[in-house]
Design a protein around this motif. Structure first.
Motif, PDB file in Angstrom:
ATOM      1  N   ARG A  35       9.609  -5.865   4.214  1.00 25.00           N
ATOM      2  CA  ARG A  35       9.095  -5.369   2.935  1.00 25.00           C
ATOM      3  C   ARG A  35       8.432  -6.516   2.192  1.00 25.00           C
ATOM      4  NH1 ARG A  35      14.401  -1.957   1.211  1.00 25.00           N
ATOM      5  NH2 ARG A  35      14.340  -0.614   3.033  1.00 25.00           N
ATOM      6  N   VAL A  36       7.268  -6.223   1.656  1.00 29.24           N
ATOM      7  CA  VAL A  36       6.540  -7.185   0.827  1.00 29.24           C
ATOM      8  C   VAL A  36       6.476  -6.587  -0.568  1.00 29.24           C
ATOM      9  CG1 VAL A  36       4.386  -8.423   0.482  1.00 29.24           C
ATOM     10  CG2 VAL A  36       5.187  -7.947   2.810  1.00 29.24           C
ATOM     11  N   THR A  37       7.047  -7.299  -1.540  1.00 30.70           N
ATOM     12  CA  THR A  37       7.051  -6.812  -2.915  1.00 30.70           C
ATOM     13  C   THR A  37       6.466  -7.867  -3.836  1.00 30.70           C
ATOM     14  OG1 THR A  37       9.314  -7.598  -3.255  1.00 30.70           O
ATOM     15  CG2 THR A  37       9.061  -5.313  -2.583  1.00 30.70           C
ATOM     16  N   GLU A  38       5.843  -7.401  -4.903  1.00 34.99           N
ATOM     17  CA  GLU A  38       5.291  -8.312  -5.903  1.00 34.99           C
ATOM     18  C   GLU A  38       5.865  -7.928  -7.256  1.00 34.99           C
ATOM     19  OE1 GLU A  38       1.077  -9.748  -7.778  1.00 34.99           O
ATOM     20  OE2 GLU A  38       1.109  -8.967  -5.731  1.00 34.99           O
ATOM     21  N   LYS A  39       6.416  -8.926  -7.942  1.00 32.32           N
ATOM     22  CA  LYS A  39       7.016  -8.694  -9.251  1.00 32.32           C
ATOM     23  C   LYS A  39       6.735  -9.917 -10.121  1.00 32.32           C
ATOM     24  CE  LYS A  39      11.247  -6.700 -10.931  1.00 32.32           C
ATOM     25  NZ  LYS A  39      12.652  -6.411 -10.623  1.00 32.32           N
ATOM     26  N   ALA A  40       6.145  -9.665 -11.260  1.00 32.21           N
ATOM     27  CA  ALA A  40       5.813 -10.742 -12.212  1.00 32.21           C
ATOM     28  C   ALA A  40       5.011 -11.861 -11.552  1.00 32.21           C
ATOM     29  CB  ALA A  40       7.086 -11.295 -12.851  1.00 32.21           C
ATOM     30  N   GLY A  41       4.076 -11.482 -10.679  1.00 29.99           N
ATOM     31  CA  GLY A  41       3.199 -12.469 -10.055  1.00 29.99           C
ATOM     32  C   GLY A  41       3.810 -13.214  -8.886  1.00 29.99           C
ATOM     33  N   VAL A  42       5.038 -12.845  -8.484  1.00 34.41           N
ATOM     34  CA  VAL A  42       5.697 -13.505  -7.363  1.00 34.41           C
ATOM     35  C   VAL A  42       5.811 -12.519  -6.202  1.00 34.41           C
ATOM     36  CG1 VAL A  42       7.819 -14.621  -6.565  1.00 34.41           C
ATOM     37  CG2 VAL A  42       7.029 -14.994  -8.908  1.00 34.41           C
ATOM     38  N   THR A  43       5.304 -12.920  -5.047  1.00 34.65           N
ATOM     39  CA  THR A  43       5.385 -12.085  -3.857  1.00 34.65           C
ATOM     40  C   THR A  43       6.615 -12.487  -3.059  1.00 34.65           C
ATOM     41  OG1 THR A  43       2.985 -11.917  -3.760  1.00 34.65           O
ATOM     42  CG2 THR A  43       4.174 -11.365  -1.757  1.00 34.65           C
TER      43      THR A  43
END
Length: 91
Positions: free
Chosen positions: A14-22
């Motif tokens: 899984r690749v997730t992005e949250k608050a500019g962090v991958t």
């Protein structure tokens, strides 16, 4: 003092992005190896046309090991041991 040649693979990436962090997470699977085998597995991200970025090393401990690593920019694919530094069985 034995020998083991594991077959390495990944699952549930899984690749997730949250608050500019991958963040990349998933499992490294070792097959055909003793349950107590620990292998240092280099993990890379493929960003584009054959552009690999080293994310880190995961100590795969046993048949399945969860991991979570930060990745720069856009990640298209996760690749384990692309430089073939680990003695492993072919897929």
């Amino acid at each position: 003092n034995g020998t083991a040649i594991p077959e390495l693979s990944t699952r549930e990436i899984r690749v997730t992005e949250k608050a500019g962090v991958t963040t990349v997470s998933g499992f490294i699977v070792q097959k055909d190896a003793p349950a107590d085998l620990v292998t240092a597995v280099p993990v890379y991200a493929e960003e584009g046309a054959n552009s690999l970025v080293f994310l880190g090393e995961v100590l795969a401990d046993g048949p399945e090991t969860p991991f979570r690593l930060e990745a720069p920019g856009k990640v298209h694919k996760i690749v384990i041991d692309p430089k073939q530094t680990i003695l492993s069985a072919p897929k």
